[in-house]
Design a protein around this motif. Structure first.
Motif, PDB file in Angstrom:
ATOM      1  N   GLY A  43      12.661 -17.111   2.681  1.00  0.00           N
ATOM      2  CA  GLY A  43      13.954 -17.254   3.343  1.00  0.00           C
ATOM      3  C   GLY A  43      14.990 -16.255   2.867  1.00  0.00           C
ATOM      4  N   ARG A  44      14.584 -15.367   1.938  1.00  0.00           N
ATOM      5  CA  ARG A  44      15.517 -14.353   1.426  1.00  0.00           C
ATOM      6  C   ARG A  44      15.296 -12.995   2.071  1.00  0.00           C
ATOM      7  NH1 ARG A  44      15.726 -13.484  -4.532  1.00  0.00           N
ATOM      8  NH2 ARG A  44      13.472 -13.375  -4.415  1.00  0.00           N
ATOM      9  N   CYS A  45      14.146 -12.765   2.702  1.00  0.00           N
ATOM     10  CA  CYS A  45      13.773 -11.529   3.385  1.00  0.00           C
ATOM     11  C   CYS A  45      13.592 -10.357   2.432  1.00  0.00           C
ATOM     12  CB  CYS A  45      14.737 -11.144   4.497  1.00  0.00           C
ATOM     13  SG  CYS A  45      14.082  -9.770   5.488  1.00  0.00           S
ATOM     14  N   ASN A  46      12.360 -10.207   1.975  1.00  0.00           N
ATOM     15  CA  ASN A  46      11.958  -9.067   1.154  1.00  0.00           C
ATOM     16  C   ASN A  46      12.003  -7.841   2.075  1.00  0.00           C
ATOM     17  OD1 ASN A  46       8.774  -8.155  -0.347  1.00  0.00           O
ATOM     18  ND2 ASN A  46      10.779  -7.274  -0.648  1.00  0.00           N
ATOM     19  N   VAL A  47      13.108  -7.125   2.049  1.00  0.00           N
ATOM     20  CA  VAL A  47      13.360  -6.039   2.992  1.00  0.00           C
ATOM     21  C   VAL A  47      12.395  -4.868   2.801  1.00  0.00           C
ATOM     22  CG1 VAL A  47      15.096  -4.405   3.832  1.00  0.00           C
ATOM     23  CG2 VAL A  47      15.791  -6.675   3.109  1.00  0.00           C
ATOM     24  N   LEU A  48      12.180  -4.454   1.569  1.00  0.00           N
ATOM     25  CA  LEU A  48      11.305  -3.329   1.283  1.00  0.00           C
ATOM     26  C   LEU A  48      10.987  -3.296  -0.195  1.00  0.00           C
ATOM     27  CD1 LEU A  48      13.202  -0.064   0.837  1.00  0.00           C
ATOM     28  CD2 LEU A  48      14.434  -1.965   1.822  1.00  0.00           C
ATOM     29  N   HIS A  49      10.198  -2.300  -0.592  1.00  0.00           N
ATOM     30  CA  HIS A  49       9.859  -2.108  -1.996  1.00  0.00           C
ATOM     31  C   HIS A  49      10.849  -1.142  -2.621  1.00  0.00           C
ATOM     32  CE1 HIS A  49       6.122  -4.297  -1.723  1.00  0.00           C
ATOM     33  NE2 HIS A  49       5.884  -3.670  -0.589  1.00  0.00           N
ATOM     34  N   LYS A  56       3.384   7.318  -2.783  1.00  0.00           N
ATOM     35  CA  LYS A  56       1.980   7.159  -3.204  1.00  0.00           C
ATOM     36  C   LYS A  56       1.798   5.836  -3.941  1.00  0.00           C
ATOM     37  CE  LYS A  56      -1.743   9.664  -5.574  1.00  0.00           C
ATOM     38  NZ  LYS A  56      -2.324   8.541  -6.238  1.00  0.00           N
ATOM     39  N   THR A  57       2.694   5.524  -4.859  1.00  0.00           N
ATOM     40  CA  THR A  57       2.602   4.286  -5.626  1.00  0.00           C
ATOM     41  C   THR A  57       2.676   3.074  -4.707  1.00  0.00           C
ATOM     42  OG1 THR A  57       3.562   5.324  -7.577  1.00  0.00           O
ATOM     43  CG2 THR A  57       3.664   2.922  -7.467  1.00  0.00           C
ATOM     44  N   ILE A  58       3.602   3.084  -3.780  1.00  0.00           N
ATOM     45  CA  ILE A  58       3.745   1.957  -2.856  1.00  0.00           C
ATOM     46  C   ILE A  58       2.514   1.824  -1.973  1.00  0.00           C
ATOM     47  CG2 ILE A  58       5.053   1.042  -0.900  1.00  0.00           C
ATOM     48  CD1 ILE A  58       7.554   2.312  -2.221  1.00  0.00           C
ATOM     49  N   SER A  59       2.033   2.924  -1.435  1.00  0.00           N
ATOM     50  CA  SER A  59       0.895   2.865  -0.511  1.00  0.00           C
ATOM     51  C   SER A  59      -0.385   2.405  -1.204  1.00  0.00           C
ATOM     52  CB  SER A  59       0.681   4.215   0.175  1.00  0.00           C
ATOM     53  OG  SER A  59       0.250   5.177  -0.757  1.00  0.00           O
ATOM     54  N   GLU A  60      -0.494   2.629  -2.504  1.00  0.00           N
ATOM     55  CA  GLU A  60      -1.679   2.180  -3.248  1.00  0.00           C
ATOM     56  C   GLU A  60      -1.811   0.660  -3.243  1.00  0.00           C
ATOM     57  OE1 GLU A  60      -1.164   4.128  -7.003  1.00  0.00           O
ATOM     58  OE2 GLU A  60      -2.105   5.975  -6.290  1.00  0.00           O
ATOM     59  N   GLY A  61      -0.731  -0.049  -2.969  1.00  0.00           N
ATOM     60  CA  GLY A  61      -0.771  -1.505  -2.877  1.00  0.00           C
ATOM     61  C   GLY A  61      -1.377  -2.001  -1.573  1.00  0.00           C
ATOM     62  N   TYR A  62      -1.697  -1.081  -0.666  1.00  0.00           N
ATOM     63  CA  TYR A  62      -2.246  -1.423   0.646  1.00  0.00           C
ATOM     64  C   TYR A  62      -3.505  -0.597   0.892  1.00  0.00           C
ATOM     65  CZ  TYR A  62       2.384  -3.388   1.148  1.00  0.00           C
ATOM     66  OH  TYR A  62       3.530  -4.106   0.957  1.00  0.00           O
ATOM     67  N   PRO A  63      -4.609  -0.911   0.209  1.00  0.00           N
ATOM     68  CA  PRO A  63      -5.798  -0.061   0.307  1.00  0.00           C
ATOM     69  C   PRO A  63      -6.335   0.127   1.721  1.00  0.00           C
ATOM     70  CG  PRO A  63      -6.213  -2.016  -1.060  1.00  0.00           C
ATOM     71  CD  PRO A  63      -4.781  -2.027  -0.681  1.00  0.00           C
ATOM     72  N   ARG A  64      -6.244  -0.877   2.583  1.00  0.00           N
ATOM     73  CA  ARG A  64      -6.779  -0.732   3.942  1.00  0.00           C
ATOM     74  C   ARG A  64      -5.875   0.116   4.830  1.00  0.00           C
ATOM     75  NH1 ARG A  64      -8.040  -6.861   5.263  1.00  0.00           N
ATOM     76  NH2 ARG A  64      -5.901  -6.834   4.610  1.00  0.00           N
ATOM     77  N   GLY A  65      -4.613   0.203   4.504  1.00  0.00           N
ATOM     78  CA  GLY A  65      -3.694   0.963   5.347  1.00  0.00           C
ATOM     79  C   GLY A  65      -3.015   2.108   4.627  1.00  0.00           C
ATOM     80  N   GLN A  66      -3.574   2.484   3.484  1.00  0.00           N
ATOM     81  CA  GLN A  66      -2.925   3.484   2.645  1.00  0.00           C
ATOM     82  C   GLN A  66      -2.661   4.795   3.377  1.00  0.00           C
ATOM     83  OE1 GLN A  66      -5.032   4.418  -0.962  1.00  0.00           O
ATOM     84  NE2 GLN A  66      -3.314   5.528  -1.808  1.00  0.00           N
ATOM     85  N   LYS A  67      -3.641   5.327   4.095  1.00  0.00           N
ATOM     86  CA  LYS A  67      -3.458   6.612   4.770  1.00  0.00           C
ATOM     87  C   LYS A  67      -2.379   6.533   5.841  1.00  0.00           C
ATOM     88  CE  LYS A  67      -7.952   8.636   3.912  1.00  0.00           C
ATOM     89  NZ  LYS A  67      -9.170   9.190   4.469  1.00  0.00           N
ATOM     90  N   ALA A  68      -2.400   5.471   6.617  1.00  0.00           N
ATOM     91  CA  ALA A  68      -1.387   5.312   7.669  1.00  0.00           C
ATOM     92  C   ALA A  68       0.011   5.189   7.060  1.00  0.00           C
ATOM     93  CB  ALA A  68      -1.697   4.091   8.524  1.00  0.00           C
ATOM     94  N   LEU A  69       0.111   4.462   5.959  1.00  0.00           N
ATOM     95  CA  LEU A  69       1.412   4.312   5.312  1.00  0.00           C
ATOM     96  C   LEU A  69       1.924   5.632   4.755  1.00  0.00           C
ATOM     97  CD1 LEU A  69       1.125   0.920   3.417  1.00  0.00           C
ATOM     98  CD2 LEU A  69       2.535   1.448   5.399  1.00  0.00           C
ATOM     99  N   LEU A  70       1.050   6.420   4.185  1.00  0.00           N
ATOM    100  CA  LEU A  70       1.478   7.711   3.647  1.00  0.00           C
ATOM    101  C   LEU A  70       2.127   8.564   4.726  1.00  0.00           C
ATOM    102  CD1 LEU A  70      -1.486   8.618   1.264  1.00  0.00           C
ATOM    103  CD2 LEU A  70       0.882   8.165   0.604  1.00  0.00           C
ATOM    104  N   GLY A  71       1.514   8.579   5.905  1.00  0.00           N
ATOM    105  CA  GLY A  71       2.080   9.349   7.006  1.00  0.00           C
ATOM    106  C   GLY A  71       3.427   8.810   7.453  1.00  0.00           C
ATOM    107  N   ALA A  72       3.487   7.503   7.648  1.00  0.00           N
ATOM    108  CA  ALA A  72       4.733   6.882   8.113  1.00  0.00           C
ATOM    109  C   ALA A  72       5.843   7.016   7.070  1.00  0.00           C
ATOM    110  CB  ALA A  72       4.492   5.413   8.440  1.00  0.00           C
ATOM    111  N   PHE A  73       5.514   6.732   5.809  1.00  0.00           N
ATOM    112  CA  PHE A  73       6.521   6.798   4.747  1.00  0.00           C
ATOM    113  C   PHE A  73       7.011   8.220   4.496  1.00  0.00           C
ATOM    114  CE2 PHE A  73       5.264   2.662   2.343  1.00  0.00           C
ATOM    115  CZ  PHE A  73       5.976   1.916   3.267  1.00  0.00           C
ATOM    116  N   SER A  74       6.198   9.207   4.817  1.00  0.00           N
ATOM    117  CA  SER A  74       6.666  10.581   4.616  1.00  0.00           C
ATOM    118  C   SER A  74       7.762  10.932   5.614  1.00  0.00           C
ATOM    119  CB  SER A  74       5.506  11.569   4.736  1.00  0.00           C
ATOM    120  OG  SER A  74       5.056  11.658   6.069  1.00  0.00           O
TER     121      SER A  74
END
Length: 116
Positions: A43-49, A56-74
Motif C-alpha cells: 500500500g506504499r507503492c515501491n516506485v523504483l529501485h 547492470k546491478t538492478i537488472s541482475e535481479g531479474y535473470p529472465r528479463g535482464q537483457k530487455a531491462l538493460l535496453g530499456a533502462f539505458s
C-alpha cells in the motif's frame, strides 16, 4: 499500469508541444484504475529501485528479463524515473534495501500523480 500511464502522459505532452492533434487512450485490464499500484509495496507503492545503483546491478535481479531491462533502462532508467516523479511534485525516499517510495508512504500519492 504505472509505466503505461507515464508513457501516455508523455505522449500527450509531446503531441501538445509539437502542436500535433493526438488522442491518447489508456486501457486498463482491471475494473479499477491502477489497482495494482494501490496494493504494491504493502500500500506504499515501491516506485523504483535506488536511483544510485547501476543499471547492470538492478537488472541482475531479474535473470529472465535482464537483457530487455538493460535496453530499456539505458533509455529511461531509475534516475530519469525519479526525476520524472519529482518534477510532478512527488517527493521520494530511498530505504536501506534500495526500494524507493513516496515520502507519504501511500500509493495514493502515485495514483493521484498519474491521474491528475
Amino acid at each position: 499500469g504505472a509505466a503505461g500511464f507515464m508513457a501516455a502522459i508523455e505522449a500527450a505532452r509531446g503531441a501538445k508541444e509539437s502542436k500535433v492533434e493526438l488522442d491518447v487512450i489508456v486501457l486498463e485490464a482491471s475494473s479499477r484504475v491502477l489497482q495494482k499500484v494501490k496494493i504494491s509495496g504493502g500500500g506504499r507503492c515501491n516506485v523504483l529501485h535506488d536511483e544510485q545503483k547501476s543499471i547492470k546491478t538492478i537488472s541482475e535481479g531479474y535473470p529472465r528479463g535482464q537483457k530487455a531491462l538493460l535496453g530499456a533502462f539505458s533509455r529511461f532508467g531509475p534516475p530519469q524515473t525519479a526525476d520524472w516523479f519529482r518534477s510532478e511534485g512527488v517527493a521520494l525516499k530511498t530505504e536501506e534495501d534500495g526500494r524507493m517510495f513516496p515520502t507519504t508512504d501511500s500509493s495514493q500519492t502515485i495514483i493521484d500523480c498519474l491521474t491528475a
